[in-house]
Design an enzyme around this catalytic site. Structure first.
Site, PDB file in Angstrom:
ATOM      1  N   PHE A 140       0.830  -1.210   0.000  1.00 53.02           N
ATOM      2  CA  PHE A 140       0.000   0.000   0.000  1.00 53.02           C
ATOM      3  C   PHE A 140       0.871   1.270   0.000  1.00 53.02           C
ATOM      4  O   PHE A 140       0.817   2.079  -0.933  1.00 53.02           O
ATOM      5  CB  PHE A 140      -0.932  -0.084   1.219  1.00 53.02           C
ATOM      6  CG  PHE A 140      -1.495   1.202   1.702  1.00 53.02           C
ATOM      7  CD1 PHE A 140      -2.178   2.041   0.830  1.00 53.02           C
ATOM      8  CD2 PHE A 140      -1.344   1.587   3.034  1.00 53.02           C
ATOM      9  CE1 PHE A 140      -2.712   3.243   1.286  1.00 53.02           C
ATOM     10  CE2 PHE A 140      -1.875   2.772   3.494  1.00 53.02           C
ATOM     11  CZ  PHE A 140      -2.552   3.611   2.621  1.00 53.02           C
ATOM     12  N   ILE A 141       1.724   1.424   0.993  1.00 56.67           N
ATOM     13  CA  ILE A 141       2.538   2.651   1.056  1.00 56.67           C
ATOM     14  C   ILE A 141       3.644   2.606   0.005  1.00 56.67           C
ATOM     15  O   ILE A 141       3.913   3.601  -0.678  1.00 56.67           O
ATOM     16  CB  ILE A 141       3.127   2.854   2.477  1.00 56.67           C
ATOM     17  CG1 ILE A 141       1.990   3.000   3.496  1.00 56.67           C
ATOM     18  CG2 ILE A 141       4.035   4.082   2.512  1.00 56.67           C
ATOM     19  CD1 ILE A 141       2.442   3.157   4.944  1.00 56.67           C
TER      20      ILE A 141
ATOM     21  N   TYR B 209       4.758  -7.191  17.375  1.00 56.02           N
ATOM     22  CA  TYR B 209       4.972  -6.291  16.244  1.00 56.02           C
ATOM     23  C   TYR B 209       5.747  -5.054  16.705  1.00 56.02           C
ATOM     24  O   TYR B 209       6.774  -4.689  16.132  1.00 56.02           O
ATOM     25  CB  TYR B 209       3.620  -5.900  15.638  1.00 56.02           C
ATOM     26  CG  TYR B 209       3.727  -4.929  14.494  1.00 56.02           C
ATOM     27  CD1 TYR B 209       4.483  -5.243  13.375  1.00 56.02           C
ATOM     28  CD2 TYR B 209       3.072  -3.703  14.537  1.00 56.02           C
ATOM     29  CE1 TYR B 209       4.579  -4.347  12.313  1.00 56.02           C
ATOM     30  CE2 TYR B 209       3.155  -2.808  13.487  1.00 56.02           C
ATOM     31  CZ  TYR B 209       3.909  -3.132  12.374  1.00 56.02           C
ATOM     32  OH  TYR B 209       4.008  -2.243  11.339  1.00 56.02           O
TER      33      TYR B 209
END
Ligand code: UDP
Length: 329
Positions: free
Chosen positions: A11-12, A149
């Protein structure tokens, strides 16, 4: 200048490829399509100064070859999305730590610049807003996989800074806050594409917890502008820099906004965290960036309004749903 973007079909990454090519740079994309999609970069295939390879950032030989062929790297390849992290913690930890080390190692020989994309998630459960780069991190216990994460990305930051101080690799660390926009998919748990899809399909819009938790959403166009500027700023080398918008919205307000802008009549439904994720899931009540450093280093502020962001995401979703319908017909 030629920039390697690991995770460049994500996406980015794909928006960053668009932005860098538009600015005259060459772009090399490396992506294993685990969460990225070829359709994100399809429009770039065949363009001058653009190249891509389907392959893993954990493939040392491939990364070394690509680092050699470029002037600098933006390292975006990572296991992302809260749902993925909760469901596949081994994959998350291995990918996030392994790939960053491989990119840094490959960049050591020629001391090539690496911009490591990190995340506001590293601030953890801190309730002190706004979050400033030198604040203490306050992560939850290892028994809650969500924090794997944050911890893996925090370790990535330490590793990058260690490669700089011990081995002379110039690094920049960008802590991205909630970035949203076209091409983001909801299947890994991201809230806005989820809400948009639910609103357009007439399904209940699922707000987790009591919906009072707040986030600041930045448009991906602003995020890639900030990344491109950081990359071109010598003063950013060795710095950790927050990148994000500062306008806060609660998830309940967001659900109402999405429903209104989509012209939807979906019910807004509160879903307890235990049902949405796993038992004992811990969320952050607020997450706001202190953008003093971003302003100082790159003279930039996120300018795209929440309404425009929501409209862009809804339009993207509409297009995607129409495509799905026509391919199913
Ligand atoms: N969330 C929600 N409904 C969804 C997905 C997420 O209410 O369908 C909430 C989630 O619990 C969090 C916020 O929206 O409080 C933002 O979630 P996201 O995963 O997009 O980003 P995070 O800020 O958690 O990294």
């Amino acid at each position: 200048m030629k920039v390697l973007i690991t995770g460049g079909a994500g996406f980015i990454g794909s928006h960053l490829a668009d932005r860098l090519l538009a600015g005259g740079a060459g772009v090399l994309v490396l992506d294993d399509l685990s969460t990225g999609r070829l359709s994100n970069i399809e429009h770039l295939i065949g363009r001058p100064r653009f190249e891509y390879r389907i392959g893993s950032a954990l493939d040392e030989k491939l990364v070394a070859e690509f680092v050699d062929r470029s002037d600098c790297t933006v390292h975006l390849a990572a296991a992302v999305g809260v749902r993925l992290i909760v469901e596949q913690p081994v994959h998350t930890i291995r990918t996030n730590l392994g790939a960053t080390e491989i990119v840094l190692e490959a960049s050591e020989k020629a001391r090539k610049l690496v911009l490591v994309a990190s995340t506001s998630e590293v601030y953890g459960k801190s309730t002190r807003a706004p979050f400033s780069e030198d604040d203490d991190l306050s992560l939850g216990p290892t028994s809650r996989s969500r924090w794997a994460y944050a911890c893996s990305k925090a370790l990535d930051e330490w590793l990058a800074l260690a490669y700089m101080h011990e081995r002379g690799v110039p690094v920049i660390i960008a802590r991205l806050f909630n970035t949203v926009g076209p091409r983001q998919v909801g299947q890994y748990g991201m809230v806005l594409p989820n809400f948009a899809r639910q609103a357009l399909c007439g399904e209940p819009i699922t707000v987790f917890g009591d919906g009072t938790q707040q986030r600041c959403f930045g448009h991906v166009d602003d995020s890639v502008e900030a990344l491109a500027r950081l990359l071109a700023t010598p003063g950013a080398i060795g710095e950790v820099c927050n990148l994000g918008a500062t306008h806060e919205v609660s998830m309940l307000e967001l659900a109402h906004l999405v429903r209104a802008r989509a012209g939807s009549e979906s019910e807004i439904r509160l879903v307890p965290y235990d049902q949405a994720y796993t038992k004992g899931f811990e969320d952050m009540p607020r997450r706001v960036p202190d953008i003093t450093k971003m302003r100082r280093l790159i003279d930039f502020e996120y300018g795209i309004s929440l309404e425009t962001i929501v409209d862009d995401v809804i339009e993207d979703r509409r297009g995607r749903l129409a495509q799905q319908e026509s391919s199913a017909a």
